[in-house]
Design an enzyme around this catalytic site. Structure first.
Site, PDB file in Angstrom:
ATOM      1  N   ASP A   1       0.814  -1.208   0.000  1.00  0.00           N
ATOM      2  CA  ASP A   1       0.000   0.000   0.000  1.00  0.00           C
ATOM      3  C   ASP A   1       0.851   1.263   0.000  1.00  0.00           C
ATOM      4  O   ASP A   1       0.476   2.277  -0.589  1.00  0.00           O
ATOM      5  CB  ASP A   1      -0.930   0.005   1.214  1.00  0.00           C
ATOM      6  CG  ASP A   1      -2.094  -0.966   1.065  1.00  0.00           C
ATOM      7  OD1 ASP A   1      -2.305  -1.466  -0.056  1.00  0.00           O
ATOM      8  OD2 ASP A   1      -2.792  -1.220   2.061  1.00  0.00           O
ATOM      9  N   GLY A   2       2.016   1.216   0.670  1.00  0.00           N
ATOM     10  CA  GLY A   2       2.889   2.384   0.688  1.00  0.00           C
ATOM     11  C   GLY A   2       3.403   2.733  -0.694  1.00  0.00           C
ATOM     12  O   GLY A   2       3.482   3.907  -1.064  1.00  0.00           O
TER      13      GLY A   2
ATOM     14  N   ALA B   1      -5.034   3.099   7.661  1.00  0.00           N
ATOM     15  CA  ALA B   1      -3.600   3.297   7.888  1.00  0.00           C
ATOM     16  C   ALA B   1      -3.360   3.699   9.351  1.00  0.00           C
ATOM     17  O   ALA B   1      -3.792   3.005  10.269  1.00  0.00           O
ATOM     18  CB  ALA B   1      -3.071   4.336   6.904  1.00  0.00           C
TER      19      ALA B   1
ATOM     20  N   LYS C   1      -5.756  17.821  23.905  1.00  0.00           N
ATOM     21  CA  LYS C   1      -4.523  17.623  24.660  1.00  0.00           C
ATOM     22  C   LYS C   1      -4.139  16.165  24.425  1.00  0.00           C
ATOM     23  O   LYS C   1      -4.755  15.241  24.965  1.00  0.00           O
ATOM     24  CB  LYS C   1      -4.747  17.879  26.147  1.00  0.00           C
ATOM     25  CG  LYS C   1      -5.315  19.249  26.465  1.00  0.00           C
ATOM     26  CD  LYS C   1      -4.283  20.347  26.296  1.00  0.00           C
ATOM     27  CE  LYS C   1      -4.848  21.691  26.772  1.00  0.00           C
ATOM     28  NZ  LYS C   1      -3.863  22.785  26.628  1.00  0.00           N
TER      29      LYS C   1
END
EC number: 2.7.1.23
Length: 301
Positions: free
Chosen positions: A78-79, A194, A180
């Site tokens: 996928d990358g 992802a 935060k």
């Protein structure tokens, strides 16, 4: 949308011996079927010469190489497909993925099915579906410091020294929350499987037109992931801390350090990615590869 029979293909392989072998085989098969082939790869010496002997044009830089092609084929995981998509989408060229990795949420064919995918392309049997992209803008001191387009996600995360970040977030011109947290992920539906998935965010159907905002390790347990309409402008202001710093990362490819008061503005990109989708839905891939089918009696519908 159907893709006419392709006659010009750009191959984009990941690094490694397996991908190189797959690239040589794909080049040979395509040339035997009268398809012009470019290969985008940082190869020197014997590797580049082997591809040239098969009839490929080897180019070291992908920028501008897709404009005169009918299809981009990403050979990897996928990358690899994501990296290819960043410049193929701008050229309006469909992207087909052949998976040489592990999960393969986005790739249409597994490694052993590579020639089936190429044959479908040559015979005009492929189709593409639109996938939402996001436009990411970093504003500093009232000016645009950086502008990029992302297929998967953009996230803000603390720097080398872990610090709790303060991230004031507006959606559609309305204040939503001051997070935060260790960071914040904004992703497209395609990117929901992802980093967003690893951070506990929801999986969103790929055809949806929505963005997901997921905090990374929020200090407050009441801060949960939120899905918003992609037409809603998302604005995130970095409010601290001064020490430790934070980084904005776009699609895992571009990273830049943030300064106090920096604003990250995200909205829908005007042009989608043209993706040749997998045969099975993302939910089928999850069930198969992550073991979700356990206890279902083997149902695959």
């Amino acid at each position: 949308m159907p893709i006419p029979a392709v006659r010009r293909v750009l191959l984009y392989p990941r690094d490694g011996a397996r991908a190189f072998e797959a690239t040589v085989n794909a080049t040979r098969w395509l040339r035997e079927h009268a398809v012009a082939v470019k290969v985008c790869a940082l190869l020197e010496g014997d590797g580049a010469e082997a591809l040239r002997r098969e009839g490929a044009e080897v180019v070291p830089n992908c920028e501008g190489m897709a404009e005169d092609c009918d299809l981009v084929v990403a050979l990897g995981g996928d990358g690899t497909l994501l990296r290819a998509s960043r410049w193929a989408a701008d050229a309006g060229v469909p992207v087909l993925g052949i998976n040489l990795g592990d999960l393969g949420f986005l790739t249409a064919y597994q490694a052993e099915q590579g020639e089936i995918g190429l044959a479908a392309a040559v015979h005009g049997e492929l189709a593409w579906e639109p996938r939402l992209r996001m436009q990411v803008e970093l504003q500093r001191g009232g000016r645009v410091f950086l502008r990029e387009t992302a297929c998967n996600d953009a996230y803000i995360k603390h720097g080398e020294f872990p610090r709790l970040l303060s991230l004031a977030t507006d959606v559609g011109g309305q204040f939503m929350a001051t997070y935060k947290a260790d960071g914040l992920i904004v992703c497209t539906p395609m990117g929901s499987t992802a980093y967003n998935l690893a951070a506990g965010g929801p999986i969103v159907a790929p055809s949806a037109t929505a963005f997901t905002i997921s905090p990374i390790c929020p200090h407050s347990l009441t801060h949960r992931p939120v899905v918003v309409d992609a037409a809603s402008l998302i604005e995130i202001t970095y409010e601290g801390p001064v020490e430790g710093g934070a980084f904005l990362t776009i699609d895992g490819q571009t990273s830049v350090s943030l300064e106090l008061g920096d604003r990250v503005v995200i909205d829908a990109a005007p042009d989608p990615l043209r993706l040749c989708p997998p045969e099975y839905s993302v939910f089928r891939v999850l069930a198969t590869k992550l073991g979700w089918s356990a206890g279902t009696g083997g149902r695959t519908r």
